[in-house]
Design an enzyme around this catalytic site. Sequence first.
Site, mmCIF file in Angstrom:
data_model
loop_
_atom_site.group_PDB
_atom_site.id
_atom_site.type_symbol
_atom_site.label_atom_id
_atom_site.label_comp_id
_atom_site.label_asym_id
_atom_site.label_seq_id
_atom_site.Cartn_x
_atom_site.Cartn_y
_atom_site.Cartn_z
ATOM 1 N N GLU A 105 -18.965 -5.033 10.983
ATOM 2 C CA GLU A 105 -19.936 -4.265 11.778
ATOM 3 C C GLU A 105 -21.001 -5.168 12.401
ATOM 4 O O GLU A 105 -21.414 -4.960 13.540
ATOM 5 C CB GLU A 105 -20.598 -3.201 10.903
ATOM 6 C CG GLU A 105 -19.695 -2.012 10.539
ATOM 7 C CD GLU A 105 -18.776 -2.287 9.362
ATOM 8 O OE1 GLU A 105 -18.870 -3.382 8.775
ATOM 9 O OE2 GLU A 105 -17.948 -1.415 9.059
ATOM 10 N N LYS A 121 0.856 -1.183 0.000
ATOM 11 C CA LYS A 121 0.000 0.000 0.000
ATOM 12 C C LYS A 121 0.902 1.246 0.000
ATOM 13 O O LYS A 121 1.869 1.300 0.746
ATOM 14 C CB LYS A 121 -0.900 -0.011 1.235
ATOM 15 C CG LYS A 121 -2.034 0.978 1.191
ATOM 16 C CD LYS A 121 -3.073 0.689 2.275
ATOM 17 C CE LYS A 121 -4.278 1.615 2.156
ATOM 18 N NZ LYS A 121 -5.335 1.276 3.133
ATOM 19 N N ARG A 146 -25.018 -1.589 7.985
ATOM 20 C CA ARG A 146 -24.688 -2.986 7.673
ATOM 21 C C ARG A 146 -25.078 -3.928 8.819
ATOM 22 O O ARG A 146 -25.179 -5.125 8.646
ATOM 23 C CB ARG A 146 -23.197 -3.111 7.372
ATOM 24 C CG ARG A 146 -22.793 -4.520 7.044
ATOM 25 C CD ARG A 146 -21.558 -4.641 6.225
ATOM 26 N NE ARG A 146 -21.767 -4.250 4.827
ATOM 27 C CZ ARG A 146 -20.794 -4.346 3.927
ATOM 28 N NH1 ARG A 146 -19.594 -4.750 4.310
ATOM 29 N NH2 ARG A 146 -20.993 -4.016 2.670
HETATM 30 C C1 LIG Z 1 -18.614 -1.745 5.497
HETATM 31 C C2 LIG Z 1 -17.425 -0.813 5.538
HETATM 32 N N1 LIG Z 1 -16.811 -0.606 6.712
HETATM 33 C C3 LIG Z 1 -15.755 0.230 6.794
HETATM 34 C C4 LIG Z 1 -15.289 0.867 5.670
HETATM 35 C C5 LIG Z 1 -14.137 1.837 5.761
HETATM 36 N N2 LIG Z 1 -12.982 1.366 4.977
HETATM 37 C C6 LIG Z 1 -12.715 1.815 3.782
HETATM 38 S S1 LIG Z 1 -11.353 1.137 3.117
HETATM 39 C C7 LIG Z 1 -11.096 0.209 4.509
HETATM 40 C C8 LIG Z 1 -9.928 -0.713 4.604
HETATM 41 C C9 LIG Z 1 -9.907 -1.627 3.428
HETATM 42 O O1 LIG Z 1 -8.768 -2.465 3.538
HETATM 43 P P1 LIG Z 1 -8.387 -3.362 2.285
HETATM 44 O O2 LIG Z 1 -9.594 -4.031 1.794
HETATM 45 O O3 LIG Z 1 -7.261 -4.192 2.708
HETATM 46 O O4 LIG Z 1 -7.972 -2.319 1.175
HETATM 47 P P2 LIG Z 1 -6.611 -1.463 1.072
HETATM 48 O O5 LIG Z 1 -6.969 -0.077 1.559
HETATM 49 O O6 LIG Z 1 -5.585 -2.134 1.913
HETATM 50 O O7 LIG Z 1 -6.248 -1.473 -0.387
HETATM 51 C C10 LIG Z 1 -12.084 0.447 5.434
HETATM 52 C C11 LIG Z 1 -12.148 -0.168 6.790
HETATM 53 C C12 LIG Z 1 -15.970 0.628 4.460
HETATM 54 N N3 LIG Z 1 -15.608 1.256 3.323
HETATM 55 N N4 LIG Z 1 -17.017 -0.227 4.426
#
Ligand SMILES: Cc1ncc(C[n+]2csc(CCOP(=O)(O)OP(=O)(O)O)c2C)c(N)n1
Length: 640
Positions: free
Chosen positions: A371, A285, A399
């Site tokens: 969630e 990342k 959710r």
């Molecule tokens: C249901 C939900 N909960 C929380 C979030 C907030 N959120 C956005 S990106 C993220 C982390 C995603 O991690 P990953 O899938 O590993 O993607 P990366 O950013 O590492 O590419 C979170 C918790 C969300 N978008 N949707």
Amino acid sequence: MTQPPKTPLLDKVTYPADLRKLEDRDLPQLAREVRDEMIDAVSKTGGHLGAGLGVVELTIAIHNVFNTPEDRLIFDVGHQCYPHKILTGRRDRIRTLRQEDGLSGFTRRAESEYDPFGAAHSSTSISAGLGMAVASDLDKTDRRVIAVIGDGAMSAGMAYEALNNAGALDARLIVILNDNDMSIAPPTGAMSAYLARLASGRTYMGFRDFGKKLTAYLGKKVDRAITRAVEHARGYVTGGTMFEEMGFYHIGPIDGHSFEHLLPVLRNVRDHAEGPVLIHVVTQKGKGYAPAEAAADKYHGVNKFDVITGAQAKVKPNAPSYTSVFAEALVQEAELDDKIVGITAAMPNGTGLDKLASIFPSRCFDVGIAEQHAVTFAAGLAAEGFKPFAALYSTFLQRAYDQVVHDVAIQGLPVRFPIDRAGFVGADGPTHAGSFDTAFLATLPGFVVMAASDEAELKHMVRTAAAYDAGPISFRYPRGEGVGIEMPVRGEILQIGKGRVVKEGAKVALLSFGTRLADCLLAAEDLDAAGLSTTVADARFAKPLDHDLIRQLARHHEILITVEEGSVGGFGSQVMQFLSTDGLLDNGLKIRSLVMPDLWMEQAKPEVMNAHAGLDRAGIVSTVFRVLGRPAAFGVGAAG
Ligand SMILES: Cc1ncc(C[n+]2csc(CCOP(=O)(O)OP(=O)(O)O)c2C)c(N)n1
Ligand SMILES: CC(=O)[C@@H](O)[C@H](O)COP(=O)(O)O
Ligand SMILES: [Mg+2]
């Protein structure tokens, strides 16, 4: 001011068809130029940077190998889609990202045929992809479907529901697990440990060797069953990983920044895979931009920044953020009550619970992007006498609605719900707006539903929630900073179900629920000046409603206007229903309810969105004049 980057190769690529004309050996240069373009653009718009930087090569390789948009490419969450947008005809608008009338910061069907599915809430890509894969089978097309999902998004139950179904359906679905060992914060949970073992337990396989196995491995269903048995017996490709046990062919881990790894695997899968395949790619990342690579959060979400130094624009706050007020108030109460615990679903920094975690690490839980689990986990804690604060953004609480109803409300368990990002949120747009929480909570039996009108009230509500053990209780507050009001040393315990009159008047009554109170007070100045003496009241509670206050306002005013950052069905609807059942509408009281309408305008600042919705000073004044038949000329700043 840095000059836009020089991108000679990217200048020749508008769509993936242009990209496919390039030689494989040109792709690393294209990746460099896409990265430069993205860094420059986001330095001007702000947004999600780290995730997109980590999937530049992957995005190029997918568009090179698959025939998008005919082949469907779905990004999970969609915050990593900026390279995808640059390569799918939207480079010219990439500097409008996350702005009013600009490009969405996530994938969006309405925006492009290359975005077959909208996202922003995580862990939906495999389900949507499976739907499209089954549709492709039913339509007897040879369309491929690729879902790109991150390791963080793989911590949500929905992802497993989809894997489970895909494996059983033996669907032609390609899942690419983008494993960068990061969520927004470092990932939590056993799954991330498992993936780390998979990624580090073996070196990347050599390609010739891998290619042979892969082709043999991905034959027809019958052959596959035999091949798998043989491979398992020989502990071959990735013997018996969890994904394989769920019916996927688990390929990898491979280096997600290497075209030498990506291209042959994707081409093999494209040409030979019949059943569900999961390709495990390992990426970094923030890749390719030193300040992002060095940052703890890998520049997940950034303000505008200086490309040379990476220094982000500092937004000088006039008042503390609601999130920080909540976090400090919770720590203060937790210091006095060791039954208080905090729960976040992968948003420790966004909710402010990282502050609680730093002081009471054993009393703060990051459950991952989960969630639903967070809410029922909190219910279990509450059942044992703890005081769980399940801090969730309004939009993400959606959710877990069945868990709120079934596991918390019906059992009357005292779970506390700090609801952040209530109301319009700005750049993240409609997928993240906190519109519905009052509507879906105030309808539930036994729920206490509060909204803070300013940061002092928020502090009172934290104390009140900590003290309230008779059932579930929620309090909502918006993204951003407070109004700069003087803060109490410690919050007071509010009387449940009691609102407060903030300004006395006689003709017009403005009843606010939440932080629109400030605009109601400003509107009252204009209405007073126009000879319409105005009362302003802060409801504090949408449930239980303060019936005495509402009766008082109904009997002594010509018009009652409820104002809230919520949707129809929320506070205003609760008041309207009470007024009608209590016969208070019979005396000719005029009533209006100002709410966040279904205007899904993208990404404007909350103050712009509130103005569009008539939830600001001018909108409130013009509503009163319109209903009372007064010409707008009387109003100071009244909108037409
Ligand atoms: C249901 C939900 N909960 C929380 C979030 C907030 N959120 C956005 S990106 C993220 C982390 C995603 O991690 P990953 O899938 O590993 O993607 P990366 O950013 O590492 O590419 C979170 C918790 C969300 N978008 N949707
Ligand atoms: C992509 C995503 O869902 C999160 O990064 C979200 O954008 C965070 O919102 P805030 O910026 O309001 O914390
Ligand atoms: Mg990740």
